[in-house]
Design a protein around this motif. Structure first.
Motif, PDB file in Angstrom:
ATOM      1  N   THR A  79       1.279 -12.760  -4.622  1.00  0.00           N
ATOM      2  CA  THR A  79       1.746 -12.292  -3.140  1.00  0.00           C
ATOM      3  C   THR A  79       0.136 -11.979  -3.126  1.00  0.00           C
ATOM      4  O   THR A  79      -0.992 -11.565  -3.541  1.00  0.00           O
ATOM      5  CB  THR A  79       1.442 -11.094  -2.485  1.00  0.00           C
ATOM      6  N   GLU A  80      -0.424 -12.405  -1.703  1.00  0.00           N
ATOM      7  CA  GLU A  80      -1.555 -11.493  -0.696  1.00  0.00           C
ATOM      8  C   GLU A  80      -1.380 -10.472  -0.513  1.00  0.00           C
ATOM      9  O   GLU A  80      -0.799 -10.554   0.643  1.00  0.00           O
ATOM     10  CB  GLU A  80      -2.517 -13.021   0.067  1.00  0.00           C
ATOM     11  N   ARG A  81      -2.518  -9.664  -0.660  1.00  0.00           N
ATOM     12  CA  ARG A  81      -2.373  -8.640   0.730  1.00  0.00           C
ATOM     13  C   ARG A  81      -4.011  -7.650   0.374  1.00  0.00           C
ATOM     14  O   ARG A  81      -4.510  -7.572  -0.189  1.00  0.00           O
ATOM     15  CB  ARG A  81      -1.996  -7.757  -0.437  1.00  0.00           C
ATOM     16  N   PRO A  82      -4.287  -7.630   1.549  1.00  0.00           N
ATOM     17  CA  PRO A  82      -5.482  -7.518   2.264  1.00  0.00           C
ATOM     18  C   PRO A  82      -5.621  -5.601   2.227  1.00  0.00           C
ATOM     19  O   PRO A  82      -4.535  -4.557   1.835  1.00  0.00           O
ATOM     20  CB  PRO A  82      -5.690  -7.545   3.931  1.00  0.00           C
ATOM     21  N   THR A  83      -6.852  -5.539   0.660  1.00  0.00           N
ATOM     22  CA  THR A  83      -6.751  -3.754   1.152  1.00  0.00           C
ATOM     23  C   THR A  83      -8.426  -3.844   0.642  1.00  0.00           C
ATOM     24  O   THR A  83      -9.188  -4.480   0.990  1.00  0.00           O
ATOM     25  CB  THR A  83      -6.208  -4.123  -1.144  1.00  0.00           C
ATOM     26  N   TRP A  84      -8.957  -2.515   0.887  1.00  0.00           N
ATOM     27  CA  TRP A  84      -9.693  -1.574   0.562  1.00  0.00           C
ATOM     28  C   TRP A  84     -10.513  -2.116   1.755  1.00  0.00           C
ATOM     29  O   TRP A  84     -11.790  -2.579   1.723  1.00  0.00           O
ATOM     30  CB  TRP A  84     -10.610  -1.843  -0.471  1.00  0.00           C
ATOM     31  N   THR A 108     -11.993  -5.007   3.443  1.00  0.00           N
ATOM     32  CA  THR A 108     -12.517  -6.299   3.651  1.00  0.00           C
ATOM     33  C   THR A 108     -12.078  -7.256   2.028  1.00  0.00           C
ATOM     34  O   THR A 108     -12.307  -8.149   1.691  1.00  0.00           O
ATOM     35  CB  THR A 108     -13.938  -6.838   3.327  1.00  0.00           C
ATOM     36  N   THR A 109     -11.485  -6.660   1.434  1.00  0.00           N
ATOM     37  CA  THR A 109     -10.576  -7.140  -0.109  1.00  0.00           C
ATOM     38  C   THR A 109      -9.066  -7.758   0.302  1.00  0.00           C
ATOM     39  O   THR A 109      -8.517  -7.263   0.969  1.00  0.00           O
ATOM     40  CB  THR A 109     -10.737  -6.457  -1.194  1.00  0.00           C
ATOM     41  N   VAL A 110      -9.235  -9.216  -0.444  1.00  0.00           N
ATOM     42  CA  VAL A 110      -8.088  -9.683  -0.648  1.00  0.00           C
ATOM     43  C   VAL A 110      -7.594  -9.502  -2.090  1.00  0.00           C
ATOM     44  O   VAL A 110      -8.171  -9.885  -2.879  1.00  0.00           O
ATOM     45  CB  VAL A 110      -7.985 -11.080  -0.120  1.00  0.00           C
ATOM     46  N   THR A 111      -6.551  -8.433  -2.485  1.00  0.00           N
ATOM     47  CA  THR A 111      -5.775  -9.058  -3.739  1.00  0.00           C
ATOM     48  C   THR A 111      -4.659  -9.524  -4.050  1.00  0.00           C
ATOM     49  O   THR A 111      -3.578  -9.840  -2.863  1.00  0.00           O
ATOM     50  CB  THR A 111      -5.513  -7.943  -3.947  1.00  0.00           C
ATOM     51  N   LEU A 112      -4.781 -10.519  -4.503  1.00  0.00           N
ATOM     52  CA  LEU A 112      -3.642 -11.207  -5.633  1.00  0.00           C
ATOM     53  C   LEU A 112      -2.308 -10.217  -7.192  1.00  0.00           C
ATOM     54  O   LEU A 112      -3.274  -9.375  -7.110  1.00  0.00           O
ATOM     55  CB  LEU A 112      -3.989 -12.172  -6.339  1.00  0.00           C
ATOM     56  N   ARG A 113      -1.106 -10.129  -6.330  1.00  0.00           N
ATOM     57  CA  ARG A 113      -0.130  -9.619  -6.435  1.00  0.00           C
ATOM     58  C   ARG A 113       1.110  -9.749  -7.550  1.00  0.00           C
ATOM     59  O   ARG A 113       1.581 -10.804  -6.526  1.00  0.00           O
ATOM     60  CB  ARG A 113      -0.050  -8.452  -6.752  1.00  0.00           C
ATOM     61  N   VAL A 114       1.795  -9.518  -8.228  1.00  0.00           N
ATOM     62  CA  VAL A 114       2.758  -9.736  -8.210  1.00  0.00           C
ATOM     63  C   VAL A 114       3.354  -8.158  -8.029  1.00  0.00           C
ATOM     64  O   VAL A 114       3.743  -7.327  -8.936  1.00  0.00           O
ATOM     65  CB  VAL A 114       3.112 -10.118  -9.762  1.00  0.00           C
ATOM     66  N   GLY A 115       4.689  -8.082  -7.085  1.00  0.00           N
ATOM     67  CA  GLY A 115       5.068  -7.197  -7.314  1.00  0.00           C
ATOM     68  C   GLY A 115       3.926  -5.910  -6.636  1.00  0.00           C
ATOM     69  O   GLY A 115       3.124  -6.847  -5.626  1.00  0.00           O
ATOM     70  N   GLU A 116       3.436  -5.455  -7.270  1.00  0.00           N
ATOM     71  CA  GLU A 116       2.644  -3.799  -6.632  1.00  0.00           C
ATOM     72  C   GLU A 116       1.193  -3.771  -7.692  1.00  0.00           C
ATOM     73  O   GLU A 116       0.049  -3.831  -7.611  1.00  0.00           O
ATOM     74  CB  GLU A 116       3.386  -2.587  -7.114  1.00  0.00           C
ATOM     75  N   LYS A 117       1.649  -5.146  -8.762  1.00  0.00           N
ATOM     76  CA  LYS A 117       0.319  -4.843 -10.119  1.00  0.00           C
ATOM     77  C   LYS A 117      -0.633  -6.330  -9.410  1.00  0.00           C
ATOM     78  O   LYS A 117       0.297  -7.262  -8.824  1.00  0.00           O
ATOM     79  CB  LYS A 117       1.306  -4.994 -10.910  1.00  0.00           C
ATOM     80  N   ILE A 118      -1.858  -5.924  -9.324  1.00  0.00           N
ATOM     81  CA  ILE A 118      -3.191  -6.877  -8.849  1.00  0.00           C
ATOM     82  C   ILE A 118      -3.417  -7.283 -10.255  1.00  0.00           C
ATOM     83  O   ILE A 118      -3.953  -7.399 -11.558  1.00  0.00           O
ATOM     84  CB  ILE A 118      -4.355  -6.014  -8.119  1.00  0.00           C
ATOM     85  N   ALA A 146      -5.897 -10.398  -9.394  1.00  0.00           N
ATOM     86  CA  ALA A 146      -6.785 -10.875  -8.889  1.00  0.00           C
ATOM     87  C   ALA A 146      -7.267 -10.390  -7.507  1.00  0.00           C
ATOM     88  O   ALA A 146      -6.188  -9.763  -7.097  1.00  0.00           O
ATOM     89  CB  ALA A 146      -7.077 -12.403  -9.909  1.00  0.00           C
ATOM     90  N   MET A 147      -9.115 -10.734  -7.234  1.00  0.00           N
ATOM     91  CA  MET A 147      -9.356  -9.699  -5.855  1.00  0.00           C
ATOM     92  C   MET A 147     -10.220 -10.892  -5.505  1.00  0.00           C
ATOM     93  O   MET A 147     -11.026 -11.054  -6.795  1.00  0.00           O
ATOM     94  CB  MET A 147      -9.361  -8.743  -6.378  1.00  0.00           C
ATOM     95  N   GLY A 148     -10.540 -10.602  -4.532  1.00  0.00           N
ATOM     96  CA  GLY A 148     -12.565 -11.461  -3.954  1.00  0.00           C
ATOM     97  C   GLY A 148     -12.101 -10.963  -2.504  1.00  0.00           C
ATOM     98  O   GLY A 148     -11.603 -10.352  -1.522  1.00  0.00           O
ATOM     99  N   THR A 149     -12.909 -10.762  -2.040  1.00  0.00           N
ATOM    100  CA  THR A 149     -14.202 -10.783  -0.710  1.00  0.00           C
ATOM    101  C   THR A 149     -14.423 -12.323  -0.325  1.00  0.00           C
ATOM    102  O   THR A 149     -15.027 -13.089  -0.985  1.00  0.00           O
ATOM    103  CB  THR A 149     -15.047  -9.387  -0.664  1.00  0.00           C
ATOM    104  N   PRO A 150     -13.851 -12.476   0.756  1.00  0.00           N
ATOM    105  CA  PRO A 150     -14.114 -13.799   0.916  1.00  0.00           C
ATOM    106  C   PRO A 150     -15.904 -13.872   1.515  1.00  0.00           C
ATOM    107  O   PRO A 150     -16.835 -12.854   2.195  1.00  0.00           O
ATOM    108  CB  PRO A 150     -13.688 -14.020   2.320  1.00  0.00           C
ATOM    109  N   GLY A 151     -16.715 -14.736   1.615  1.00  0.00           N
ATOM    110  CA  GLY A 151     -17.688 -15.325   1.216  1.00  0.00           C
ATOM    111  C   GLY A 151     -18.906 -13.995   1.143  1.00  0.00           C
ATOM    112  O   GLY A 151     -19.995 -14.596   0.829  1.00  0.00           O
ATOM    113  N   SER A 152     -17.812 -13.509  -0.526  1.00  0.00           N
ATOM    114  CA  SER A 152     -18.754 -13.438  -1.085  1.00  0.00           C
ATOM    115  C   SER A 152     -19.202 -13.974  -2.306  1.00  0.00           C
ATOM    116  O   SER A 152     -20.529 -13.430  -2.984  1.00  0.00           O
ATOM    117  CB  SER A 152     -18.005 -11.306  -2.371  1.00  0.00           C
TER     118      SER A 152
END
Length: 120
Positions: free
Chosen positions: A18-23, A25-35, A37-43
């Protein structure tokens, strides 16, 4: 070259990711609550969970593409420059990162080599 949207699509193609916006501007990819991968669009870069051994190998092989991620690099996380990474290599890194946080049963069920049914 990989775009941020392609990175997201690769990560979200993994089972129960799943994808969840965090902090803000950051988008995190998770399984359940565990991250995994993550990144910020445009970075132009993303961060992917890796083992310390894999991190060392990646940094030695392609230092212009891979570096130790800020804050979490000491745990093996890798900062990946999207402009320089091979799409298949990023897909493999995401799959390994996903495996490291996904429940073991889900990993077993999702393995392409998967359990065999024992029938012919």
């Amino acid at each position: 070259m990989v775009t941020f949207d392609q990175f997201l699509a690769m990560g979200l193609a993994l089972p129960r990711a799943t994808e969840r916006p965090t902090w803000e501007t950051t988008v995190t990819l998770r399984v359940g609550e565990k991250i995994f991968a993550m990144g910020t669009p445009g970075s132009g870069s993303v961060t992917v969970k890796a083992s310390r051994a894999d991190q060392a190998e990646l940094l030695a092989a392609e230092p212009e593409v891979f570096s130790s991620a800020p804050y979490v690099g000491r745990h093996g996380w890798v900062l990946v420059q999207l402009a320089g990474v091979d799409p298949e290599e990023l897909r493999d890194l995401l799959a390994e990162a996903w495996r490291s946080v996904a429940p073991k049963r889900l990993v077993r069920e999702s393995d392409p080599a998967g359990p065999t049914s024992g029938t012919m």
